[in-house]
Design an enzyme around this catalytic site. Structure first.
Site, PDB file in Angstrom:
ATOM      1  CG  ASP A 138      45.280  39.954  43.913  1.00 45.76           C
ATOM      2  OD1 ASP A 138      45.397  39.515  45.173  1.00 45.76           O
ATOM      3  OD2 ASP A 138      45.951  40.988  43.353  1.00 45.76           O
ATOM      4  CG  HIS A 145      38.928  47.098  45.312  1.00 40.54           C
ATOM      5  ND1 HIS A 145      39.356  47.951  44.964  1.00 40.54           N
ATOM      6  CD2 HIS A 145      38.989  46.108  44.319  1.00 40.54           C
ATOM      7  CE1 HIS A 145      40.488  47.618  43.687  1.00 40.54           C
ATOM      8  NE2 HIS A 145      39.927  47.136  43.767  1.00 40.54           N
ATOM      9  CG  ASP A 244      48.169  43.114  42.709  1.00 39.37           C
ATOM     10  OD1 ASP A 244      49.567  42.623  42.484  1.00 39.37           O
ATOM     11  OD2 ASP A 244      47.642  43.242  41.878  1.00 39.37           O
ATOM     12  CE  LYS A 264      44.865  44.421  38.846  1.00 38.42           C
ATOM     13  NZ  LYS A 264      45.188  44.598  40.175  1.00 38.42           N
TER      14      LYS A 264
END
Lengths: 437, 437
Positions: A138, A145, A244, A264
């Site tokens: 990822d 962000h 995610d 996660k």
């Protein structure tokens, strides 16, 4: 870089009427890949290509005499339960199959009846994760962000010094990646309130989403061989939607110094359909940097990447609460943005990932990271949209949300649309939070 | 917890003389698993069990009539090129095969000739990674390593507040995991000196090792199902040696805020032999915490874990430079320690990993993290042994090292030994740094 060719012609129409309807995600110019079978059947999963409201069954197609050469080889490779063999074949084979399907699906072709026998309605299909994913990485390619999140932890210094130089990435969990429709129990984990002396184990109270795109690697590279940026895109099979899911309270307590882990790895949801880079060629846009920002180091820079390494993919997050679902109401949009705002391109992701010799393999998945746009209403996570849970999001039925509640379903949508080009859609990516066990 | 049984009896001797020699890693009380084939042959890899200087070929054994029931099922599962099917069978099957092999390999058995026909000399064998690893997770279970590393970044506050509560872990790269003998090019990457304005791309100048153990998962758990600590060890197939090579200059620049990435994912090397928990039963030791430290939260605590959740495995790092190799000199030991010093047990690793519902699968690999002991000469990484590169390690031939130079080979060794129990060894785990490409 994929050039425009006859398959992109916006005037093309299919003999399948549903492919020609306005707003359809899957016109003849798209032709994305998935694996599927008839829902609830004991059939083997196999590859398919979306057209209108149907799926071209690649296993059935490979049994006909409709294809030859590279296209036939691609259809055969795509007949397996996972698409890794097709992904490994490379761009020449993918393009040959795309061109052959484009020609066979056009209005007026002689082989319509033979191809029609290979169609399965999307309404009766179920999907699986399209590849045996060897590794999932990822990235963190949205500077918006990174800045929004950073502000919550470090108000004076939101963006770390490496951000504008390094396409930051980290390894994620493969085993818990599921396809659209995934429902998962709210995760438990250690959390510690700022004023608490000790942590406690409990269900996450700050369940969040992350609006991302997933990038499937096609051909791999050998261990030790870096992929130059001029070749990076030829290693990319296509793009899907990716949610995610993130438990922010677990993340805050666990993530230092080695990064997110249990926050996660309980679930990540991808769309069934993978849109090829070739289909996205009309939607390439220049990759630019603000003049005051550092320009990418030479290994992350190329003329083609500057000219068209970014993609203008529209993205939307929808939320449907239990009350909305029970009232028969659709999901409500809570964010809209575009992939064009990313600070690093997918070619830069591939090249940076391999610059140390790390080997990518067919079917590997790279996430873009949360794709928040420049303004807060374009953010791809609730922690940003609600400013850390302080300002709830209002829903049309009067409900509000800071973080997700049990029963909430989230849908990601993506599409490309502009005058002079056919719409190219990604379909939907749904996931639902169930109560903690 | 595995109890002692007839297979652990230190008085047992094999009809294979090499298994009875003093200092042998693979006596009849060990019986570790690997996959192998004759070196340079076109044979398929298959499972094997080490005994003395030989390997019991499980594919050949499964073709005989020597086994029955669970043991035969285990040998059949272990006949494949990867051990995942054997790992998935669970402790009952593993134990049955161990007991059957222990009985067949003892002095005086009638079936010696039949079993002898299943032996392949280790001297002619080559190995592969023993499982199709679905996910690789690296933990950080040595408080001494975490403190030593932390001191270099935060002299006043070396240990972060979560360390004594959370078994910190993060996901690593599967594709670049290789078996002993792995040689890899020195990785390139972005580095930035503290006084430099901008980073540059260059080969790592701070190539390091990490002395770890690798834990192979046997039976998995379904997504959403946490594994309680009382059941955690039953999900563990066995333990190998693991060198988690690290490029410290890349790591320092890239690791915030999402953890190490390119600093680690260019190569990780494991030993071919996986030692079962059952073989290690005589070397269990109590898991204790200093009285002033927080005790583990209830989900990470059990009576069995306190009584014998830790293992006294002796560990050693050897370094052989090009000059030593050319002079015919052995590697020189640069560190010695024991796994008994870890702050978190492997049962705690498994339970913490799954407490949020994350699913482990047969063949998953968990690293313990660098296993540094309480004093600096017991450290498992050069960055600790040399205090950040300031105090070089002296080698017997007069050479010194801060970080690794091209051509340096590193060997990890592990073994258990104590009065009243047979030696249980892990063999060796070798890797070599080649020049950057």
């Amino acid at each position: 870089m994929n050039l425009l060719n006859e398959t992109h012609n916006p005037a093309l129409r299919s003999w399948l009427a549903s492919a020609n309807t306005s707003g359809c995600d899957f016109p003849i110019q798209n032709l994305p890949f998935a694996v599927f079978r008839r829902r609830g059947s004991a059939e083997a999963f196999r590859g398919g290509v979306a057209i209108g409201d149907q799926i071209v069954d690649l296993a059935a197609l490979a049994q006909t005499a409709l294809l030859g050469g590279d296209a036939q080889q691609a259809a055969q490779a795509g007949s397996q339960p996972k698409l890794n063999a097709l992904m490994a074949l490379g761009p020449t084979a993918w393009s040959a199959l795309r061109l052959a399907l484009s020609r066979l699906l056009r209005e007026g072709v002689a082989q319509q009846a033979q191809l029609q026998a290979c169609l399965v309605p999307q309404a009766v299909a179920e999907h699986d994760v399209p590849a045996q994913i060897g590794d999932y990485t990822d990235f963190y390619t949205s500077v918006h962000h990174a800045t929004n999140i950073g502000k919550q932890f470090r108000p004076d210094n939101p963006l770390l010094p490496n951000y504008k130089w390094v396409p930051i990435g980290y390894h994620g969990r493969v085993s818990s990646i599921g396809v659209s429709g995934q429902a998962f129990a709210r995760p438990r984990g250690q959390v510690k309130a700022p004023d608490a002396d000790v942590p406690t184990l409990k269900p996450s109270q700050r369940m969040d989403i992350e609006l991302e795109l997933g990038v499937f690697i096609g051909t791999g590279n050998a261990l030790g061989d870096a992929v130059p940026i001029t070749e990076a895109e030829s290693h990319v099979f296509g793009i899907c939607l990716l949610n995610d899911w993130s438990a922010r309270d677990l993340q805050g307590w666990e993530y230092q110094p080695l990064g997110p882990f249990l926050a996660k790895n309980f679930a990540s949801t991808i769309s069934p359909w993978v849109v090829t880079l070739e289909a996205l060629a009309p939607y390439r846009v220049p990759f630019t940097r603000p003049a005051d920002d550092p320009q990418p180091l030479p290994y992350l820079d190329s003329e083609a990447n500057r000219a068209g390494g970014a993609f203008d993919i529209q993205l939307q997050v929808g939320l449907q609460t239990t009350r909305m679902r029970e009232a028969g109401e659709q999901d409500a949009a809570i964010s809209r943005t575009s992939y064009r705002h990313a600070y690093w391109t997918l070619a830069q992701m591939v090249t940076h990932h391999t610059v140390n010799g790390c080997n990518l393999q067919p079917g590997d998945l790279l996430g873009t990271g949360t794709l928040s746009g420049p303004t807060l209403d374009q953010a791809g996570a609730l922690i940003e949209l609600t400013q850390g849970g302080k300002n709830p999001v209002a829903l049309p039925n009067g409900e509000t949300r800071t973080f997700l509640q049990d029963g909430d379903a989230v849908v990601l949508r993506g599409w490309c649309e502009q005058p002079g080009a056919a719409r190219v859609g990604f379909g939907e990516c749904w996931g639902t939070v169930l109560p903690a066990r």
